[in-house]
Scaffold this motif. Sequence first.
Motif, mmCIF file in Angstrom:
data_model
loop_
_atom_site.group_PDB
_atom_site.id
_atom_site.type_symbol
_atom_site.label_atom_id
_atom_site.label_comp_id
_atom_site.label_asym_id
_atom_site.label_seq_id
_atom_site.Cartn_x
_atom_site.Cartn_y
_atom_site.Cartn_z
ATOM 1 N N PRO A 87 0.823 -1.213 0.000
ATOM 2 C CA PRO A 87 0.000 0.000 0.000
ATOM 3 C C PRO A 87 0.861 1.269 0.000
ATOM 4 C CG PRO A 87 -0.112 -1.099 2.143
ATOM 5 C CD PRO A 87 0.661 -2.005 1.228
ATOM 6 N N ARG A 115 5.278 0.584 12.924
ATOM 7 C CA ARG A 115 4.513 -0.124 13.947
ATOM 8 C C ARG A 115 5.144 -1.468 14.235
ATOM 9 N NH1 ARG A 115 0.174 -2.117 12.565
ATOM 10 N NH2 ARG A 115 -0.307 -1.305 10.513
ATOM 11 N N GLY A 118 1.577 -6.771 15.620
ATOM 12 C CA GLY A 118 0.470 -6.781 16.560
ATOM 13 C C GLY A 118 -0.518 -5.689 16.222
ATOM 14 N N PRO A 119 -1.596 -5.590 17.015
ATOM 15 C CA PRO A 119 -2.674 -4.660 16.699
ATOM 16 C C PRO A 119 -2.188 -3.202 16.628
ATOM 17 C CG PRO A 119 -3.299 -6.114 18.514
ATOM 18 C CD PRO A 119 -1.850 -6.352 18.245
ATOM 19 N N VAL A 120 -2.828 -2.411 15.755
ATOM 20 C CA VAL A 120 -2.519 -0.983 15.673
ATOM 21 C C VAL A 120 -2.912 -0.349 17.002
ATOM 22 C CG1 VAL A 120 -2.927 1.153 14.407
ATOM 23 C CG2 VAL A 120 -3.102 -1.035 13.224
ATOM 24 N N PRO A 121 -1.956 0.267 17.707
ATOM 25 C CA PRO A 121 -2.304 0.819 19.020
ATOM 26 C C PRO A 121 -3.247 2.021 18.885
ATOM 27 C CG PRO A 121 -0.057 1.403 18.426
ATOM 28 C CD PRO A 121 -0.557 0.494 17.350
ATOM 29 N N LEU A 122 -4.124 2.146 19.865
ATOM 30 C CA LEU A 122 -5.051 3.272 19.922
ATOM 31 C C LEU A 122 -4.261 4.542 20.233
ATOM 32 C CD1 LEU A 122 -8.169 3.913 20.041
ATOM 33 C CD2 LEU A 122 -7.972 3.569 22.513
ATOM 34 N N THR A 123 -4.506 5.601 19.452
ATOM 35 C CA THR A 123 -3.828 6.871 19.713
ATOM 36 C C THR A 123 -4.850 7.870 20.220
ATOM 37 O OG1 THR A 123 -2.356 6.396 17.877
ATOM 38 C CG2 THR A 123 -2.334 8.643 18.721
ATOM 39 N N ILE A 170 1.537 8.261 6.563
ATOM 40 C CA ILE A 170 1.008 6.894 6.686
ATOM 41 C C ILE A 170 1.979 5.944 5.989
ATOM 42 C CG2 ILE A 170 -1.407 7.593 6.786
ATOM 43 C CD1 ILE A 170 -1.709 6.339 3.949
ATOM 44 N N LEU B 158 -11.126 -2.686 11.828
ATOM 45 C CA LEU B 158 -9.660 -2.581 11.841
ATOM 46 C C LEU B 158 -9.034 -3.907 12.289
ATOM 47 C CD1 LEU B 158 -6.962 -1.072 11.721
ATOM 48 C CD2 LEU B 158 -7.446 -0.154 13.998
ATOM 49 N N GLU B 162 -6.732 -6.203 9.802
ATOM 50 C CA GLU B 162 -5.350 -6.570 10.141
ATOM 51 C C GLU B 162 -5.144 -8.061 9.900
ATOM 52 O OE1 GLU B 162 -5.454 -4.218 14.078
ATOM 53 O OE2 GLU B 162 -3.351 -4.350 13.550
ATOM 54 N N ALA B 177 -5.049 -4.707 3.541
ATOM 55 C CA ALA B 177 -3.821 -4.047 3.993
ATOM 56 C C ALA B 177 -3.912 -2.543 3.743
ATOM 57 C CB ALA B 177 -2.613 -4.632 3.266
ATOM 58 N N LYS B 178 -4.507 -2.181 2.608
ATOM 59 C CA LYS B 178 -4.658 -0.764 2.292
ATOM 60 C C LYS B 178 -5.624 -0.095 3.261
ATOM 61 C CE LYS B 178 -4.477 2.411 -1.294
ATOM 62 N NZ LYS B 178 -3.317 2.929 -0.569
ATOM 63 N N ASN B 181 -4.627 1.413 7.438
ATOM 64 C CA ASN B 181 -4.251 2.789 7.793
ATOM 65 C C ASN B 181 -5.467 3.696 7.895
ATOM 66 O OD1 ASN B 181 -1.454 2.624 8.004
ATOM 67 N ND2 ASN B 181 -1.187 2.744 5.782
ATOM 68 N N TYR B 185 -7.311 5.610 11.420
ATOM 69 C CA TYR B 185 -7.711 7.020 11.555
ATOM 70 C C TYR B 185 -9.174 7.147 11.962
ATOM 71 C CZ TYR B 185 -3.608 9.682 10.058
ATOM 72 O OH TYR B 185 -2.389 10.297 10.012
ATOM 73 N N ARG B 187 -11.036 4.996 13.606
ATOM 74 C CA ARG B 187 -11.222 4.561 14.989
ATOM 75 C C ARG B 187 -10.722 5.616 15.966
ATOM 76 N NH1 ARG B 187 -7.259 0.212 17.404
ATOM 77 N NH2 ARG B 187 -5.959 2.051 17.063
ATOM 78 N N ASP B 188 -9.544 6.166 15.691
ATOM 79 C CA ASP B 188 -8.983 7.138 16.624
ATOM 80 C C ASP B 188 -9.816 8.420 16.647
ATOM 81 O OD1 ASP B 188 -7.145 5.187 17.020
ATOM 82 O OD2 ASP B 188 -5.414 6.283 16.239
ATOM 83 N N VAL B 241 -9.785 -2.533 23.271
ATOM 84 C CA VAL B 241 -9.824 -1.141 22.787
ATOM 85 C C VAL B 241 -11.071 -0.435 23.308
ATOM 86 C CG1 VAL B 241 -10.033 0.312 20.734
ATOM 87 C CG2 VAL B 241 -8.433 -1.612 20.735
ATOM 88 N N LYS B 244 -10.845 0.383 26.983
ATOM 89 C CA LYS B 244 -9.928 1.484 27.281
ATOM 90 C C LYS B 244 -10.598 2.829 26.985
ATOM 91 C CE LYS B 244 -5.387 3.396 26.331
ATOM 92 N NZ LYS B 244 -4.219 3.414 25.477
#
Lengths: 170, 295
Positions: A87, A115, A118-123, A170, B158, B162, B177-178, B181, B185, B187-188, B241, B244
């Motif tokens: 990507p 990264r 593992g899972p994408v961490p929450l920001t 990204i 998400l 993954e 995969a695309k 990313n 965004y 989710r955050d 998630v 939290k």
Amino acid sequence: MVAPVAARTPAYDVAAGTPDPEIPTLTIEDLGILRDVDYYPERGVVVTITPTYSGCPALREIAADVQGRLNRAGFERVTVAIQLTPPWTTDWITGEGHRKLAAVGIAPPSAAPRRPAGPVPLTLGRPPSPRCPRCDSPDTRLTAQFSATACKSLHRCTACGEPFEAVKAI
Amino acid sequence: MSTPADLSTPEDDFDGSPYDLLAQDHDEGHRWAFGTGFTDPLEGIDTSVPERLDPGALVRYCLALGDDALIYSHRLQEWTARLPELEEETAVANIALDLLGQARMLLARAGGIVGQTEDQLAYFREEKEFRNVRLAEHADRDFAELVVRLLMFSTWRLALFEELSAAPDPVLAAIAAKGVNELAYHRDYAASWVIRLGDGTPLSHAKAQAALDALWPLLGELFRPDPDALGRADPGAVDAVLDKVLATAGLNRPTAAALAPVGGKTGRDGVHTEAMGYILAELQSVARAHPDATW
């Protein structure tokens, strides 16, 4: 991730000069959208491009532009192919691309986040904000994670007061 | 948007304006305007189905994930011009656009196998043929529901994408995969608003909790076993998630049971809530009234 360097051929140079419809001072080569230009005796020129974001509405326009430019340059048989993997990453924006972005008041992206597996961490909370492309002050803040296009965020410079866009890493 | 013919200057006469550069590339019927002329979003990609995969199952699974994105995107598009601030307008519109892009590729993946275009699948299927989860079709009644629902959906999607980045179908894996990313965004963005509302005024807190309580029953359906699935979102990772975010927001995790299937069937089986018919009426009416129209 390092962008593979495509061989510079006359067809490559024509395709590489195609402007991006959203930010036409930048070419698709500057943005890393152009992935490859090949020539096959049986198929003619095959240009491979990649979308920045899944919904990028510019991709079809770029494909038509590339086709038209190559046709006018004398390449009769042209195919534009889309590549999804790996990507697109802002790390593929060239040094020239960074310079041109800053020149039109858009903060270029920092290096794409690496990264761990593992899972994408929450920001949560405000991510770092880039230097102001107008006055170069580091004292800026994020006003919105999304801007006029999917690939940019919106910021404001506390020093000069001007709002500006930045390309999201990204 | 149309381009006057006199802007189609030859390249040699280029006078330095970047917009002229765009105009000159669109002569001979190639009028430049976003959204005109749709093309295969998987053009030039090897779309052969790996031998060990069941093509029927792959079609059903790509339709399910594509329909989730298409219907969810439509629901977000309905908010355009109704959001409280310009920043939220651009955010929600961009999220809708990302999901529409994912939907186009997934429907094109499914359609390519059965000989249909993405448009045929989006505009000419009946309600019972749509496979989206019922969470995707919910009509948000206020901004709190918009961000709580987006948090639930994008956290799950998400985690799923993954996993699907390593799916045995290379096209699905590339689409997923695309999307990772983009979904991060989304989710955050949703998480930051849920926290602001939950940890805000008594009114915003009450509305966020009410939204959570109303939407929670739709979460369970996302984790129902699917024989066609080529990956699964780890419920523990999704829970971690959500917990939290809820803890940071000062919101209570609801205990309501999942919305029951109807006769054992849910959205994935084509059984939808009342809202779905209205969505399709709006989404499909123009295409059905003018099935041969071109821009």
